[in-house]
Write an enzyme that holds these catalytic residues in place. Sequence first.
Site, short mmCIF file in Angstrom:
data_model
loop_
_atom_site.label_atom_id
_atom_site.label_comp_id
_atom_site.label_asym_id
_atom_site.label_seq_id
_atom_site.Cartn_x
_atom_site.Cartn_y
_atom_site.Cartn_z
N LEU A 273 38.87 27.61 49.32
CA LEU A 273 38.42 27.17 48.00
C LEU A 273 39.29 27.72 46.88
CD1 LEU A 273 34.55 27.57 48.38
CD2 LEU A 273 35.95 25.55 48.79
N GLN A 274 39.69 28.99 46.97
CA GLN A 274 40.50 29.62 45.94
C GLN A 274 41.48 30.57 46.58
OE1 GLN A 274 36.66 30.70 43.54
NE2 GLN A 274 38.39 31.01 42.15
N GLU A 275 42.61 30.75 45.91
CA GLU A 275 43.62 31.68 46.42
C GLU A 275 44.38 32.29 45.26
OE1 GLU A 275 47.28 31.83 49.67
OE2 GLU A 275 46.47 29.91 49.00
N GLY A 276 44.51 33.62 45.28
CA GLY A 276 45.28 34.33 44.28
C GLY A 276 46.49 34.97 44.91
N THR A 277 46.99 36.02 44.27
CA THR A 277 48.15 36.73 44.80
C THR A 277 47.82 37.43 46.11
OG1 THR A 277 48.97 37.08 42.55
CG2 THR A 277 49.92 38.44 44.28
N GLY A 279 44.04 37.72 47.00
CA GLY A 279 42.66 37.40 47.35
C GLY A 279 42.47 35.95 47.71
N VAL A 281 39.17 32.93 48.79
CA VAL A 281 37.75 32.59 48.96
C VAL A 281 37.67 31.35 49.83
CG1 VAL A 281 35.60 31.95 47.82
CG2 VAL A 281 37.18 33.52 46.68
N LYS A 295 34.80 36.03 50.98
CA LYS A 295 35.86 36.62 50.17
C LYS A 295 36.64 37.60 51.03
CE LYS A 295 33.67 36.40 45.58
NZ LYS A 295 33.29 37.17 44.38
N ASP A 391 30.62 42.14 33.38
CA ASP A 391 31.62 41.05 33.42
C ASP A 391 30.91 39.70 33.52
OD1 ASP A 391 33.97 39.68 33.48
OD2 ASP A 391 34.76 40.59 35.30
#
Length: 533
Positions: A273-277, A279, A281, A295, A391
């Site tokens: 669903l999501q991808e960072g540097t 991380g 999901v 996660k 947050d």
Amino acid sequence: MPFQAYFCIFICVLCVTNIHSTFNVYLNVQEGQKLLGLPAEVFYIRAGIVNTNALDYVINVPSRVNNILINWQSLIGRPISYGISVSNSLPSAISTDLNITKSGYIPTELEAFQLQLVCRDGIFSKSHGIIEAEVNITVQVTLNRALQNVTEFTIKRRKICYNSMEMKEDPLVTNSIPPERTQDGLLAICVGSVTAIVIATTLMFIAFCFRNSMTYQKTTFNKIEIPEVPKAQKVQTLVRAVAPPPASEPQELHRRISELTVQRCRVRLSSLLQEGTYGKVYRGTYNDTDEVLVKTVGQHASQVQVSLLLQEGMSLYGASHAGILSVLGVSIEDHTAPFLLYPAPDNTRNLKLFLQTPMARSLTTIQIVRMSSQIALALAHLHSHGVIHRDVATRNCVINDELRIKLADNSLSRDLFPADYHCLGDGENRPIKWLSLEALQEKMFSEASDTWAFGVFMWELCTLAKQPYVDVDSFEMGRWLRDGYRLSQPLNCPDELFALMAYCWALVPIERPTFDTLDICLQDFYSQITKYV
């Protein structure tokens, strides 16, 4: 990337004069459910009395709805003559049709007429569907009773059309996911090139306008007077600095992990669903039955990043509330890439990403108020147990197909939403533009600082997740807030809802409302806007 098409029907109240006769114009229960998600009738004119609130309110038409049924009936024992007209600014992009004649008589028996709104296919419809366009449609109804009294009225609508978007695959996804359909490469390149040119041209034009506009700053934030909160609504507790969550203590963290440990072999990943540097999901299943969000971190993540994932993922541990998404399980079999599991029924996904899709453009004010109330209740629950979130933002919430939203922790948010976090030279990435002045300058977090962030959260809902203070440098935020500058009122945001945001942004923490008070205000406003529904 597929095209998006936004079709807007703008119908405004022109005038209503000398209504001596009586008639009804309304949406029935089925249409109310279809358009508003509420099983109720929506009266525009009841027994000749005009409901200006309903006529002034813009009802969004979901993309799946191609026609609208409007009921009407003469109540004077004889038909009332009418005239109706429809204007279409771009017939090549949308077709409109009425199943009644341009002139005739409102019947004495209850009947409904249908307005049909169909988005046309473009030249590349085989691959890309509907035309990208924005079309204004105006429907005007004139009632003429024996040429004595003339009544003109209209009903507001906003129709949205869009193409669905495919989800990209990931190497870790199991083969249970159906392969993506292949598309013609040359056609995709052509369409992509045209899209890039259009976007680039648009951005250049916008940049030119912004550069030459003397009032640009005032379009995104303004110096405003914060409305005084009634004394009975003020926070009665002193603002206090809050210690880090107990999960940051090694012994407590290990205890929580041991209570939530699950076997990694029972977790099945299905789609990224999501991808960072570092991380990621995933959507997946646990025990082949329970739908979950997973996660985790990539192979290049450092031990510090792994520890941060576990600490922040455990911050809402044990929070039992319908509006809170707390961690369901954790796997640390692979110490370099632990899994955190969260319950995810009904296609649960990130709220900020949802707000940035064309589907979210059909959200109504009623739905936004209900969503805000859900998070207000969740934060009231956390505060009643002495927990400060720190947050609050759309990026840290999830939403399902029923538009039920839940507040989640902020694990991986710095990596997945890097544009929302800034470092002011102290080596700590913080959500600067969501922070109150005391949290920004003194790192004092409290219930009142969560209230401030909640005001920005509501602003995000109304703007479909635009960046707050986009034209203010992070290093200047403290000065701007101190000088009284705040986010501007979003378009189509009612004054009452913006007033609640302004209450949340009071400079003095004790003057900000509690979440119990905010929920009462939201419920009161909800009752007002649904009064005639």
